[in-house]
Scaffold this motif. Sequence first.
Motif, PDB file in Angstrom:
ATOM      1  N   TYR A   1     -21.998  -9.333  29.001  1.00 29.08           N
ATOM      2  CA  TYR A   1     -21.101 -10.407  29.437  1.00 29.08           C
ATOM      3  C   TYR A   1     -21.883 -11.131  30.527  1.00 29.08           C
ATOM      4  O   TYR A   1     -21.962 -10.626  31.659  1.00 29.08           O
ATOM      5  CB  TYR A   1     -19.804  -9.862  30.034  1.00 29.08           C
TER       6      TYR A   1
ATOM      7  N   ILE B   1     -23.819  -9.001  32.986  1.00 29.46           N
ATOM      8  CA  ILE B   1     -23.325  -7.610  32.951  1.00 29.46           C
ATOM      9  C   ILE B   1     -23.648  -6.965  31.608  1.00 29.46           C
ATOM     10  O   ILE B   1     -23.246  -7.457  30.550  1.00 29.46           O
ATOM     11  CB  ILE B   1     -21.797  -7.569  33.175  1.00 29.46           C
TER      12      ILE B   1
ATOM     13  N   ALA C   1     -22.878  -4.430  29.097  1.00 36.32           N
ATOM     14  CA  ALA C   1     -21.744  -3.555  28.782  1.00 36.32           C
ATOM     15  C   ALA C   1     -22.133  -2.447  27.798  1.00 36.32           C
ATOM     16  O   ALA C   1     -21.589  -1.347  27.865  1.00 36.32           O
ATOM     17  CB  ALA C   1     -20.592  -4.380  28.227  1.00 36.32           C
TER      18      ALA C   1
ATOM     19  N   ALA D   1     -13.723   6.540  29.131  1.00 38.10           N
ATOM     20  CA  ALA D   1     -12.781   6.108  30.159  1.00 38.10           C
ATOM     21  C   ALA D   1     -12.644   4.585  30.127  1.00 38.10           C
ATOM     22  O   ALA D   1     -13.365   3.900  29.407  1.00 38.10           O
ATOM     23  CB  ALA D   1     -13.298   6.557  31.521  1.00 38.10           C
ATOM     24  N   ASN D   2     -11.727   4.074  30.932  1.00 40.79           N
ATOM     25  CA  ASN D   2     -11.583   2.623  31.112  1.00 40.79           C
ATOM     26  C   ASN D   2     -12.918   2.009  31.475  1.00 40.79           C
ATOM     27  O   ASN D   2     -13.598   2.510  32.365  1.00 40.79           O
ATOM     28  CB  ASN D   2     -10.667   2.346  32.318  1.00 40.79           C
ATOM     29  N   GLY D   3     -13.261   0.925  30.797  1.00 37.74           N
ATOM     30  CA  GLY D   3     -14.479   0.204  31.165  1.00 37.74           C
ATOM     31  C   GLY D   3     -15.762   0.812  30.624  1.00 37.74           C
ATOM     32  O   GLY D   3     -16.857   0.348  30.935  1.00 37.74           O
ATOM     33  N   ALA D   4     -15.654   1.856  29.785  1.00 40.50           N
ATOM     34  CA  ALA D   4     -16.856   2.507  29.252  1.00 40.50           C
ATOM     35  C   ALA D   4     -17.608   1.608  28.269  1.00 40.50           C
ATOM     36  O   ALA D   4     -18.811   1.772  28.055  1.00 40.50           O
ATOM     37  CB  ALA D   4     -16.480   3.818  28.563  1.00 40.50           C
ATOM     38  N   GLY D   5     -16.875   0.665  27.664  1.00 45.50           N
ATOM     39  CA  GLY D   5     -17.523  -0.239  26.705  1.00 45.50           C
ATOM     40  C   GLY D   5     -16.974  -0.127  25.293  1.00 45.50           C
ATOM     41  O   GLY D   5     -17.533  -0.685  24.347  1.00 45.50           O
ATOM     42  N   LYS D   6     -15.865   0.574  25.138  1.00 43.96           N
ATOM     43  CA  LYS D   6     -15.324   0.841  23.793  1.00 43.96           C
ATOM     44  C   LYS D   6     -14.921  -0.460  23.084  1.00 43.96           C
ATOM     45  O   LYS D   6     -15.275  -0.685  21.931  1.00 43.96           O
ATOM     46  CB  LYS D   6     -14.116   1.787  23.884  1.00 43.96           C
ATOM     47  N   THR D   7     -14.147  -1.290  23.787  1.00 41.84           N
ATOM     48  CA  THR D   7     -13.698  -2.544  23.173  1.00 41.84           C
ATOM     49  C   THR D   7     -14.886  -3.465  22.901  1.00 41.84           C
ATOM     50  O   THR D   7     -14.941  -4.130  21.856  1.00 41.84           O
ATOM     51  CB  THR D   7     -12.650  -3.228  24.074  1.00 41.84           C
ATOM     52  N   THR D   8     -15.837  -3.466  23.801  1.00 45.64           N
ATOM     53  CA  THR D   8     -17.044  -4.294  23.593  1.00 45.64           C
ATOM     54  C   THR D   8     -17.771  -3.849  22.324  1.00 45.64           C
ATOM     55  O   THR D   8     -18.241  -4.679  21.539  1.00 45.64           O
ATOM     56  CB  THR D   8     -17.982  -4.158  24.820  1.00 45.64           C
TER      57      THR D   8
ATOM     58  N   GLU E   1      -7.251  -4.087  20.093  1.00 44.51           N
ATOM     59  CA  GLU E   1      -6.470  -3.535  21.192  1.00 44.51           C
ATOM     60  C   GLU E   1      -5.341  -4.521  21.506  1.00 44.51           C
ATOM     61  O   GLU E   1      -5.544  -5.742  21.504  1.00 44.51           O
ATOM     62  CB  GLU E   1      -7.390  -3.402  22.412  1.00 44.51           C
TER      63      GLU E   1
ATOM     64  N   GLU F   1      -7.622   1.545  20.269  1.00 48.96           N
ATOM     65  CA  GLU F   1      -6.504   2.084  21.065  1.00 48.96           C
ATOM     66  C   GLU F   1      -5.136   1.960  20.402  1.00 48.96           C
ATOM     67  O   GLU F   1      -4.226   1.360  20.994  1.00 48.96           O
ATOM     68  CB  GLU F   1      -6.432   1.364  22.417  1.00 48.96           C
TER      69      GLU F   1
ATOM     70  N   GLN G   1      -8.139   6.442  24.146  1.00 48.14           N
ATOM     71  CA  GLN G   1      -8.157   7.072  25.469  1.00 48.14           C
ATOM     72  C   GLN G   1      -7.438   8.408  25.422  1.00 48.14           C
ATOM     73  O   GLN G   1      -7.656   9.261  26.270  1.00 48.14           O
ATOM     74  CB  GLN G   1      -7.472   6.170  26.478  1.00 48.14           C
TER      75      GLN G   1
HETATM   76  P1  ATP Z   1     -10.607  -0.306  28.300  1.00 46.56           P
HETATM   77  O1  ATP Z   1     -10.158   1.010  27.855  1.00 46.56           O
HETATM   78  O2  ATP Z   1     -10.175  -0.641  29.702  1.00 46.56           O
HETATM   79  O3  ATP Z   1     -10.373  -1.419  27.319  1.00 46.56           O
HETATM   80  P2  ATP Z   1     -13.343  -0.244  27.403  1.00 46.56           P
HETATM   81  O4  ATP Z   1     -14.027   1.070  27.301  1.00 46.56           O
HETATM   82  O5  ATP Z   1     -12.826  -0.845  26.160  1.00 46.56           O
HETATM   83  O6  ATP Z   1     -12.188  -0.148  28.481  1.00 46.56           O
HETATM   84  P3  ATP Z   1     -14.718  -2.719  27.781  1.00 46.56           P
HETATM   85  O7  ATP Z   1     -13.483  -3.546  27.791  1.00 46.56           O
HETATM   86  O8  ATP Z   1     -15.568  -2.748  26.574  1.00 46.56           O
HETATM   87  O9  ATP Z   1     -14.360  -1.206  28.116  1.00 46.56           O
HETATM   88  O10 ATP Z   1     -15.577  -3.105  29.053  1.00 46.56           O
HETATM   89  C1  ATP Z   1     -16.922  -2.640  29.285  1.00 46.56           C
HETATM   90  C2  ATP Z   1     -17.497  -3.252  30.555  1.00 46.56           C
HETATM   91  O11 ATP Z   1     -17.615  -4.662  30.398  1.00 46.56           O
HETATM   92  C3  ATP Z   1     -16.626  -3.042  31.786  1.00 46.56           C
HETATM   93  O12 ATP Z   1     -17.469  -2.813  32.868  1.00 46.56           O
HETATM   94  C4  ATP Z   1     -15.888  -4.341  31.952  1.00 46.56           C
HETATM   95  O13 ATP Z   1     -15.614  -4.602  33.300  1.00 46.56           O
HETATM   96  C5  ATP Z   1     -16.885  -5.351  31.402  1.00 46.56           C
HETATM   97  N1  ATP Z   1     -16.175  -6.499  30.780  1.00 46.56           N
HETATM   98  C6  ATP Z   1     -15.258  -6.426  29.783  1.00 46.56           C
HETATM   99  N2  ATP Z   1     -14.831  -7.654  29.441  1.00 46.56           N
HETATM  100  C7  ATP Z   1     -15.485  -8.521  30.254  1.00 46.56           C
HETATM  101  C8  ATP Z   1     -15.487  -9.939  30.393  1.00 46.56           C
HETATM  102  N3  ATP Z   1     -14.716 -10.708  29.626  1.00 46.56           N
HETATM  103  N4  ATP Z   1     -16.288 -10.485  31.343  1.00 46.56           N
HETATM  104  C9  ATP Z   1     -17.086  -9.689  32.121  1.00 46.56           C
HETATM  105  N5  ATP Z   1     -17.136  -8.347  32.026  1.00 46.56           N
HETATM  106  C10 ATP Z   1     -16.350  -7.765  31.111  1.00 46.56           C
END
Ligand code: ATP
Length: 237
Positions: free
Chosen positions: A14, A17, A19, A38-45, A86, A161, A194
């Motif tokens: 991003y 950043i 991810a 965990a939250n923010g691990a990168g799963k959705t990315t 999600e 999720e 999660q």
């Molecule tokens: P969650 O369970 O909270 O959805 P996740 O494991 O799916 O978490 P992601 O949403 O993939 O995590 O986020 C991975 C990293 O990328 C995190 O550090 C998050 O802060 C960052 N991130 C996610 N979306 C954006 C965005 N639109 N702009 C900048 N950084 C982002």
Amino acid sequence: MTKVMEIRNVETFYGAIMALRGVSLEVNEGEIVTILGANGAGKTTLMKTISGLMDPEKGQIEFNGERIDGKQPDQIVRMGLAHVPEGREVFPYLTIEENLKMGAYCRSGNIRDDIDLVYEYFPILKERRSQSAGFLSGGQQQMLAIGRGLMARPKLMLLDEPSLGLSPLLTQEIFAIIKRLNAEQKVTMLLVEQNANVALHTAHTGYVLEMGRIVMAGSCEELRKSDDIQEFYLGRQ
Ligand code: ATP
């Protein structure tokens, strides 16, 4: 075993950043594979990178032996890969049946049988088929999102999720249906969760994602026995 998907060294950003930091994983035909983290691990990315909503900066993604990184999301759906996002993202002002039809927008042929098949798995959607999707409960919207994904007749379904915001009972119900769809309709599943306990009792294989990296992989049976998984993901001491 036939490989349905192979991801090699994927990096997704991003802006500045990073991810995903070199993610590699495999999904075999017929499996349910789960990704814990965990939250923010990168799963959705990771899910968005697979379905073409985000482009990886580096690495390769093969689906059915063909490269899909760099392809448009609609091309990827046409190849047989459906993403159930999600937060469900149903179309609130369309009826349930219209939402299901939207899931088949990229294919031709008889969709009536597919709608009936979705109704077989989710009878509540049939009962409420003429109502706006925005009036459904969270659990019913999740059912609709899965049903809409099925309308693309996917070989592989990405589920992000599915238990989010649902009661334990509804979560069990949704996961029982995911298992049935996998066994009866032969849909291979890549599941982000999660709720590690449910995921590790549903899937065959699992990966653990931490800060954009895969840090552990194995059969779910092995993962359930791991001390680290027990401590950090299953909350046992
Ligand atoms: P969650 O369970 O909270 O959805 P996740 O494991 O799916 O978490 P992601 O949403 O993939 O995590 O986020 C991975 C990293 O990328 C995190 O550090 C998050 O802060 C960052 N991130 C996610 N979306 C954006 C965005 N639109 N702009 C900048 N950084 C982002």
